[in-house]
Design an enzyme around this catalytic site. Structure first.
Site, PDB file in Angstrom:
ATOM      1  N   GLU A 186      56.055  21.635 -26.963  1.00 54.02           N
ATOM      2  CA  GLU A 186      57.469  21.447 -27.311  1.00 54.02           C
ATOM      3  C   GLU A 186      57.977  22.595 -28.182  1.00 54.02           C
ATOM      4  O   GLU A 186      59.083  23.104 -27.980  1.00 54.02           O
ATOM      5  CB  GLU A 186      57.614  20.110 -28.032  1.00 54.02           C
ATOM      6  CG  GLU A 186      58.998  19.789 -28.539  1.00 54.02           C
ATOM      7  CD  GLU A 186      58.963  18.526 -29.375  1.00 54.02           C
ATOM      8  OE1 GLU A 186      59.165  18.620 -30.603  1.00 54.02           O
ATOM      9  OE2 GLU A 186      58.715  17.440 -28.809  1.00 54.02           O
ATOM     10  N   LYS A 223      49.136  13.931 -27.718  1.00 54.58           N
ATOM     11  CA  LYS A 223      50.471  14.059 -28.316  1.00 54.58           C
ATOM     12  C   LYS A 223      50.572  15.339 -29.153  1.00 54.58           C
ATOM     13  O   LYS A 223      51.628  15.991 -29.202  1.00 54.58           O
ATOM     14  CB  LYS A 223      50.770  12.841 -29.190  1.00 54.58           C
ATOM     15  CG  LYS A 223      52.117  12.891 -29.919  1.00 54.58           C
ATOM     16  CD  LYS A 223      53.289  13.051 -28.960  1.00 54.58           C
ATOM     17  CE  LYS A 223      54.637  12.688 -29.565  1.00 54.58           C
ATOM     18  NZ  LYS A 223      54.958  13.242 -30.849  1.00 54.58           N
TER      19      LYS A 223
END
Length: 321
Positions: free
Chosen positions: A192, A185
């Site tokens: 991102e 993550k």
């Protein structure tokens, strides 16, 4: 258990919609009352939460990374019994997960780290889950992960995966031992940052295509909302982030509702640290992190684009200047 924030509340709702029961605790009573009205069981303390659950207990922690998570996991470690499980669904640093899993193991309590992506849209879309911890514990808790994940939906498996199967095609994955879920993550969020920065810079160039410094016959007064909408259809740069950008520009074409102050929640920094530890060049991800630092001093339209995307996918509000 649900922590502060809309994402945690939406996760509880999604589990309940799938037919599972939920016992919720929050330091603020308002979110608990709201979920109790929808059928959940409320509790006023961690001790009451643990007493309400039947053994073996599975407690999902959804609070901000850092001190809040550390205090919550530590307190739970003293309340739970051997065979119980703590699931950290926040954005903790993966090295903290490795340490916490060892501490809880001394009490016979299992620990899973679950990187959770989906933002405030997860109630409708489901959450992409990246899971770390003992395989047998992950397999035993598969029903909860299956309930939270998006499922296959209308996304076909990638060509070449025929016959491979597995849960990745359903939107959740056991990535490896303790820390692996939050490590995946962490890199996800670093990527991102880079994707968001690319969109932000591109739209900033569009916005400045009409400045007087350019030759008169090379100035373009472009409709940014229309360009974003155009790219959503058939373009190789289409994505959910672009969808959210298009929504923001349709609502507020000049993004006057955003100052351009862009916060970072930690994962970008940790991604850069991991790259340094592994001697991996990460030029784009590092530059995108530094841009967020700069945005707190000098705001540009690109930073407004970044801020708008964060607000749309995660409900992140700008920190007052």
């Amino acid at each position: 258990m649900v922590g502060l924030g809309r994402m945690g509340a939406n996760m509880v709702r999604r589990v309940m919609l799938d037919g599972h029961t939920g016992v919720v605790y929050n330091r603020s009573p308002e979110p608990v009352r709201a979920l109790v009205a929808e059928g959940a069981t409320g509790s006023a303390s961690l001790a009451e939460l643990v007493q309400t659950l039947q053994a073996p207990r599975h407690v999902w922690v959804m609070v901000p990374a850092g001190g809040a998570t550390e205090a919550t996991v530590t307190e739970l470690g003293g309340l739970l019994s051997p065979g119980d499980t703590v699931i950290d669904g926040g954005n903790s640093y993966y090295k903290d997960d490795v340490r916490r899993s060892k501490l809880l193991a001394e009490h016979g309590v299992h620990y899973l780290d679950v990187g959770t992506s989906g933002g405030i849209w997860g109630l409708e879309r489901g959450y992409c889950l990246m899971i770390g911890g003992p395989r047998e514990v992950v397999q035993r808790l598969d029903p909860i992960f299956s309930a939270l994940a998006p499922g296959r939906g209308d996304v076909e498996p990638s060509p070449g995966r025929e016959g491979k199967g597995g849960t990745a095609e359903l939107g959740y994955l056991h990535c490896g031992p303790s820390g692996a879920g939050h490590f995946v993550k962490m890199i996800h969020n670093g990527i991102e940052y880079g994707l968001m920065q690319a969109y932000a810079e591109g739209f900033d160039i569009f916005r400045n295509a009409s400045i007087e410094a350019l030759p008169a016959d090379m100035r373009y007064d472009l409709d940014l909302a229309d360009i974003a909408e155009l790219w959503r259809r058939g373009s190789v740069v289409s994505s959910w982030l672009l969808d959210l950008t298009a929504i923001a520009l349709a609502e507020d074409p000049k993004l006057d509702g955003y100052t351009g102050y862009v916060q970072d929640s930690g994962e970008g920094r940790w991604t850069v640290l991991a790259a340094i530890e592994e001697s991996v060049p990460a030029d784009v991800l590092t530059a995108s992190l530094y841009t967020r630092f700069r945005s707190r001093q000098d705001h540009t339209f690109a930073e407004k684009i970044l801020s708008a995307m964060r607000a749309k996918f995660g409900g992140h509000t700008e920190k007052p200047t």
